[in-house]
Design a protein around this motif. Sequence first.
Motif, mmCIF file in Angstrom:
data_model
loop_
_atom_site.group_PDB
_atom_site.id
_atom_site.type_symbol
_atom_site.label_atom_id
_atom_site.label_comp_id
_atom_site.label_asym_id
_atom_site.label_seq_id
_atom_site.Cartn_x
_atom_site.Cartn_y
_atom_site.Cartn_z
ATOM 1 N N ILE A 31 0.865 -1.186 0.000
ATOM 2 C CA ILE A 31 0.000 0.000 0.000
ATOM 3 C C ILE A 31 0.902 1.236 0.000
ATOM 4 O O ILE A 31 0.868 2.035 -0.931
ATOM 5 C CB ILE A 31 -0.936 -0.002 1.225
ATOM 6 C CG1 ILE A 31 -1.778 -1.278 1.244
ATOM 7 C CG2 ILE A 31 -1.787 1.262 1.245
ATOM 8 C CD1 ILE A 31 -2.645 -1.498 0.014
ATOM 9 N N ALA A 32 1.697 1.377 1.017
ATOM 10 C CA ALA A 32 2.675 2.466 1.100
ATOM 11 C C ALA A 32 3.584 2.160 2.263
ATOM 12 O O ALA A 32 3.177 1.490 3.225
ATOM 13 C CB ALA A 32 1.982 3.807 1.322
ATOM 14 N N ASP A 34 5.632 4.892 3.178
ATOM 15 C CA ASP A 34 6.069 6.244 3.528
ATOM 16 C C ASP A 34 4.936 7.047 4.160
ATOM 17 O O ASP A 34 4.852 8.262 3.979
ATOM 18 C CB ASP A 34 6.629 6.958 2.299
ATOM 19 C CG ASP A 34 5.614 7.034 1.170
ATOM 20 O OD1 ASP A 34 4.499 6.499 1.300
ATOM 21 O OD2 ASP A 34 5.946 7.660 0.142
ATOM 22 N N THR A 50 -7.552 3.552 0.727
ATOM 23 C CA THR A 50 -6.900 2.565 -0.136
ATOM 24 C C THR A 50 -7.451 1.152 0.076
ATOM 25 O O THR A 50 -7.863 0.502 -0.874
ATOM 26 C CB THR A 50 -5.377 2.559 0.109
ATOM 27 O OG1 THR A 50 -5.129 2.521 1.526
ATOM 28 C CG2 THR A 50 -4.722 3.806 -0.469
ATOM 29 N N TYR A 53 -10.690 -0.496 -1.543
ATOM 30 C CA TYR A 53 -10.721 -0.806 -2.975
ATOM 31 C C TYR A 53 -10.251 -2.222 -3.264
ATOM 32 O O TYR A 53 -10.394 -2.702 -4.388
ATOM 33 C CB TYR A 53 -9.897 0.229 -3.759
ATOM 34 C CG TYR A 53 -10.537 1.589 -3.653
ATOM 35 C CD1 TYR A 53 -11.628 1.916 -4.442
ATOM 36 C CD2 TYR A 53 -10.110 2.507 -2.704
ATOM 37 C CE1 TYR A 53 -12.271 3.137 -4.306
ATOM 38 C CE2 TYR A 53 -10.745 3.730 -2.561
ATOM 39 C CZ TYR A 53 -11.818 4.039 -3.364
ATOM 40 O OH TYR A 53 -12.475 5.234 -3.222
ATOM 41 N N PHE A 54 -9.679 -2.895 -2.281
ATOM 42 C CA PHE A 54 -9.129 -4.235 -2.498
ATOM 43 C C PHE A 54 -10.180 -5.316 -2.292
ATOM 44 O O PHE A 54 -11.114 -5.148 -1.518
ATOM 45 C CB PHE A 54 -7.955 -4.482 -1.530
ATOM 46 C CG PHE A 54 -6.669 -3.896 -2.026
ATOM 47 C CD1 PHE A 54 -5.750 -4.677 -2.713
ATOM 48 C CD2 PHE A 54 -6.384 -2.552 -1.847
ATOM 49 C CE1 PHE A 54 -4.576 -4.136 -3.201
ATOM 50 C CE2 PHE A 54 -5.209 -1.995 -2.331
ATOM 51 C CZ PHE A 54 -4.299 -2.787 -3.011
ATOM 52 N N ASP A 181 0.922 14.003 -1.434
ATOM 53 C CA ASP A 181 2.206 14.245 -2.095
ATOM 54 C C ASP A 181 2.164 15.402 -3.081
ATOM 55 O O ASP A 181 3.212 15.957 -3.431
ATOM 56 C CB ASP A 181 2.667 12.981 -2.833
ATOM 57 C CG ASP A 181 3.377 12.002 -1.930
ATOM 58 O OD1 ASP A 181 3.472 12.251 -0.718
ATOM 59 O OD2 ASP A 181 3.857 10.974 -2.438
ATOM 60 N N SER B 10 2.682 8.587 -3.411
ATOM 61 C CA SER B 10 2.132 7.543 -2.545
ATOM 62 C C SER B 10 1.090 8.187 -1.639
ATOM 63 O O SER B 10 1.251 9.338 -1.246
ATOM 64 C CB SER B 10 3.288 6.968 -1.723
ATOM 65 O OG SER B 10 2.820 6.153 -0.702
ATOM 66 N N PRO B 11 0.024 7.487 -1.263
ATOM 67 C CA PRO B 11 -0.340 6.102 -1.509
ATOM 68 C C PRO B 11 -1.415 5.924 -2.577
ATOM 69 O O PRO B 11 -1.999 4.846 -2.643
ATOM 70 C CB PRO B 11 -0.922 5.681 -0.153
ATOM 71 C CG PRO B 11 -1.668 6.901 0.305
ATOM 72 C CD PRO B 11 -0.872 8.083 -0.238
ATOM 73 N N TYR B 12 -1.719 6.949 -3.390
ATOM 74 C CA TYR B 12 -2.822 6.826 -4.341
ATOM 75 C C TYR B 12 -2.703 5.608 -5.271
ATOM 76 O O TYR B 12 -3.729 4.969 -5.587
ATOM 77 C CB TYR B 12 -2.970 8.105 -5.162
ATOM 78 C CG TYR B 12 -3.427 9.313 -4.371
ATOM 79 C CD1 TYR B 12 -4.668 9.319 -3.743
ATOM 80 C CD2 TYR B 12 -2.650 10.453 -4.249
ATOM 81 C CE1 TYR B 12 -5.109 10.420 -3.017
ATOM 82 C CE2 TYR B 12 -3.080 11.564 -3.527
ATOM 83 C CZ TYR B 12 -4.306 11.552 -2.910
ATOM 84 O OH TYR B 12 -4.736 12.629 -2.206
ATOM 85 N N ALA B 14 -1.996 2.701 -4.691
ATOM 86 C CA ALA B 14 -2.517 1.494 -4.054
ATOM 87 C C ALA B 14 -4.008 1.334 -4.328
ATOM 88 O O ALA B 14 -4.496 0.212 -4.509
ATOM 89 C CB ALA B 14 -2.245 1.529 -2.547
ATOM 90 N N ALA B 15 -4.740 2.437 -4.367
ATOM 91 C CA ALA B 15 -6.174 2.338 -4.665
ATOM 92 C C ALA B 15 -6.380 1.804 -6.083
ATOM 93 O O ALA B 15 -7.293 1.007 -6.335
ATOM 94 C CB ALA B 15 -6.848 3.696 -4.495
ATOM 95 N N LYS B 17 -4.384 -0.264 -7.607
ATOM 96 C CA LYS B 17 -4.099 -1.703 -7.559
ATOM 97 C C LYS B 17 -5.293 -2.475 -7.015
ATOM 98 O O LYS B 17 -5.636 -3.548 -7.512
ATOM 99 C CB LYS B 17 -2.872 -1.972 -6.678
ATOM 100 C CG LYS B 17 -1.586 -1.512 -7.300
ATOM 101 C CD LYS B 17 -0.401 -1.875 -6.413
ATOM 102 C CE LYS B 17 0.813 -1.075 -6.877
ATOM 103 N NZ LYS B 17 1.998 -1.331 -6.057
ATOM 104 N N GLY B 18 -5.896 -1.926 -5.977
ATOM 105 C CA GLY B 18 -7.062 -2.592 -5.420
ATOM 106 C C GLY B 18 -8.171 -2.724 -6.446
ATOM 107 O O GLY B 18 -8.760 -3.796 -6.616
ATOM 108 N N VAL B 19 -8.428 -1.636 -7.153
ATOM 109 C CA VAL B 19 -9.481 -1.653 -8.185
ATOM 110 C C VAL B 19 -9.191 -2.734 -9.223
ATOM 111 O O VAL B 19 -10.090 -3.485 -9.638
ATOM 112 C CB VAL B 19 -9.571 -0.257 -8.850
ATOM 113 C CG1 VAL B 19 -10.374 -0.318 -10.141
ATOM 114 C CG2 VAL B 19 -10.186 0.751 -7.877
ATOM 115 N N ARG B 127 -7.865 6.082 -10.394
ATOM 116 C CA ARG B 127 -8.642 5.072 -9.670
ATOM 117 C C ARG B 127 -9.991 4.813 -10.331
ATOM 118 O O ARG B 127 -10.433 3.665 -10.426
ATOM 119 C CB ARG B 127 -8.872 5.579 -8.238
ATOM 120 C CG ARG B 127 -9.690 4.659 -7.355
ATOM 121 C CD ARG B 127 -10.065 5.377 -6.052
ATOM 122 N NE ARG B 127 -11.087 6.387 -6.272
ATOM 123 C CZ ARG B 127 -11.461 7.306 -5.379
ATOM 124 N NH1 ARG B 127 -10.868 7.356 -4.203
ATOM 125 N NH2 ARG B 127 -12.401 8.178 -5.669
#
Lengths: 258, 258, 258
Positions: A31-32, A34, A50, A53-54, A181, B10-12, B14-15, B17-19, B127
Motif C-alpha cells: 500500500i505504502a 512512507d 486505499t 478498494y481491495f 504528495d 504515494s499512496p494513491y 494502491a487504490a 491496484k485494489g481496483v 482510480r
Amino acid sequence: MITLSSDFGSPYPAAMKGVICRVTDARIEDIAHDFPRQDVRAAAFWLTQTLPYFPPAVHCVVVDPGVGTDRDALVVRAGEHALVGPDNGVLLPVARELADDETDGADDVEVFTWAYDDPASTTFHGRDVFAPAAAAVHDTGVDTVETRPETAPTDDYADLRFPDPAVESDGATGEVLVVDDFGNAVTNIPGEVLADRFGGTIEVDGRDAPVRRAYAAVDRGQQLVTIGSHGNVELAVNRGRGDEAFGVDVEASVTLSL
Amino acid sequence: MITLSSDFGSPYPAAMKGVICRVTDARIEDIAHDFPRQDVRAAAFWLTQTLPYFPPAVHCVVVDPGVGTDRDALVVRAGEHALVGPDNGVLLPVARELADDETDGADDVEVFTWAYDDPASTTFHGRDVFAPAAAAVHDTGVDTVETRPETAPTDDYADLRFPDPAVESDGATGEVLVVDDFGNAVTNIPGEVLADRFGGTIEVDGRDAPVRRAYAAVDRGQQLVTIGSHGNVELAVNRGRGDEAFGVDVEASVTLSL
Amino acid sequence: MITLSSDFGSPYPAAMKGVICRVTDARIEDIAHDFPRQDVRAAAFWLTQTLPYFPPAVHCVVVDPGVGTDRDALVVRAGEHALVGPDNGVLLPVARELADDETDGADDVEVFTWAYDDPASTTFHGRDVFAPAAAAVHDTGVDTVETRPETAPTDDYADLRFPDPAVESDGATGEVLVVDDFGNAVTNIPGEVLADRFGGTIEVDGRDAPVRRAYAAVDRGQQLVTIGSHGNVELAVNRGRGDEAFGVDVEASVTLSL
C-alpha cells in the motif's frame, strides 16, 4: 492476498516480505511504506482511502511508535478482510469501512489480541510479530481466525476517530487531516458543503477562493477549493501546492464561510 | 500483466491496484509513480525507456494535469501491447516504439477513445477511470479491444514528439529531455555524434569535457560526456550530479562542438 | 523468486523487471532501489538485514560504481540462494550469512564469474547484464549454475568485510555503518555490550544516554541507546533522528564507556 502498509521507508519492509514468503505463496501488494512517520491518525486516514478498494485480503499495518512497549498486537476482522497491527487505533477507522462495505456496519468489526512470544527484536515488530501474524492469519483464513491459539477476543483496545467538522447553514469549520504528495490539503469537511458553489467562490479563512471540480479549471499556480477523491473538501493549487498557498498544515483549522 | 505508471507518489497508486485486483488476477508491476509531476513529456520519455523491455502487457499510465476536464480517456494498441491513459500525448511516443518492436512501425498504432460514465471523483481518474479501463482491456484481451462497447477508433488525439536535435558535421545542438535520479542530464542528441571521440574531449556549451564510456573512467567528482542507456548523449559526473556540474536542467539547450 | 536491489531510484529498475519478465514468470520482489548511491558497504549491510529472511531465491544486486569498466560480473551461490551482481564486494557479506543459515558456513560460498558479451549500454548493466544473468540463473536453477556456459569458478574477487569493533571490559569503540530512514545510527558494536545496562545509562562519546529496549521508553525527542533489529548498538531518538542528536554520520567513530 496480503497487503503491507508502514512508515518504515526502505529497506525494512523487504524483511517483512521475506518473512511472509517463507510461510505462504500469497500475493503481496504494498500500500505504502512512507506514511508520515509515527503519525497514527494520518496512516488511519490513508488506509480508509486505499484498503476498501481491495478484494478480501489480510492487511498488515505497522505504524507503531510504541514498538517494544507492552502495547498489544491486534487482529481485526472486518467483513471478509482481516487487519493485523499494533493496538494504537490505526486499524479501526478502516475496519469500520471494510465492514460497512460488506454487510451492515460496525457491529461486524471483531477485535482480537494476538499473543506473541518474546520477539527477536524490540524495535522491529513489523518483521518479528506482525508479518508472521499476517502470514498465519492468511494461512488459517479470515473466517476462522478465532481458532488460532494466539487470538483472544477483546473489547479493550485503543480506538481512533477522525475529528468531526462543525457544519452550519452558513459555513463549516474543520481541520486538515493530511497533506498529500501533491500538496493538496485534505480536510475533514464533507464535500457536500460545496454542492451549489461550483463555478463560484467560497471564503476560506476569510479569503475568497474559486470552487472548481478540476485542478485545471483554474490557471496554473492558482488556488482552488475542490472535492477530493476521498469526498472531502480539499485546498489545492493547479500544478502547485495547496498547503503552502493556503498556509495550512496537518491539524490546521479551516473555516469555510458560505 | 498490467503495468502502472504515474506521478502520484504515494499512496494513491494502491487504490488503483485494489481496483484492478477486484477485476482480475493479472500480475501488476509498477513502472514508477514518481514521474516528474504533471510533466507529460518527461513521462513520455521514461515510458520509452521502460515499457519496450516488457513482454506484451496492458500499460496504465496516469500523468494527467487535465484530470476532471473534458479531455478524453484513450486506449492505444501498439503491437501486442495496449496503453491506457489520458489524451494528452503521453502514450504516443512509446506506442510508436512498441509497434516498431513488433512489426513495421507507426501504422500499427491504433488509437481508441474510452467512454466512461461520470466517475466517482473529478480528481482521481487513475482510480475511477483508467484502472478500471486497464483491467477491462486486460480481461477482454488486447487483440479484441475494439469489441469493447467503451471503445471507438479515433484519429483526433493529442500527439507528442520529442524535439529534434540539430546535428551538423561540426557539432550538434539539442536540449535536456530529463534529469535522472543520479543527476545525469539526458539530452535528445543521438549518441552517434560521440562515435570517434571516446577517450578524447568534446566542447559542451563552450567548455571542454572528457568523452568516456563509463562514469568511473574519470575521477570522482569529475564531469564527463557519455552515451546513456537510452542511446542519447548524457552529461554526467562520476559519483555526482551532471545537471549541477554542467549547469543545465530540463529543457536547457545543449551545444556540442566537435 | 528473483529479488532486486539497487541504488537506481526510479524508473530504471522497471526496465530490469521487463527484461526478467520476458525470460521467466518468476515472482519478482523489490528489496530496495534507494540504497545510498554508489555506497557498496551500505548496500552490503542492508542486504544482510533483508535477504536472509527470504526463502531460496536469486538475488540481483546492482550497486555498481564501476559500471562500464572491466570489473567482472559475478554469480555467488550461498546455500540454496544465488546472488548476481558486480565484482566489488557487495555480494559477499550476505552470501556468508545465507550459507551459514543453510549449512556450515562460509565454505559453502561459491563464486563464479559470469561472462557477458558487449552489452547494449556501458552505463546500465543492471538492465543489460545483471537482469538477464539473474533470469538465466533462475531458469537453470541455483543447484546447477556451474553448468551454464557463462559461469567459471573463481577465487579472485573483491571481498568486503565490515570493520571490527574494539570491545573491552570497560567499553567498546566502533563506527556507524548506516543511518536508516528513521535517522537511527546503526553501529558495528554488538548489542551484547548493553546487556546489563537496560534501564540505566551508558556514556556515548563522553555523554550519558539512557539504555532502553523501546524507543518509546524515553520521552519524545529524547536520545536513547538500544539494540536495533540487526542486533547491533543503535543510537536513536524517540520520534526523532538519532544521527542528528548524537552528531554522527556514516563512518563516524562511536565510543561507549561502561
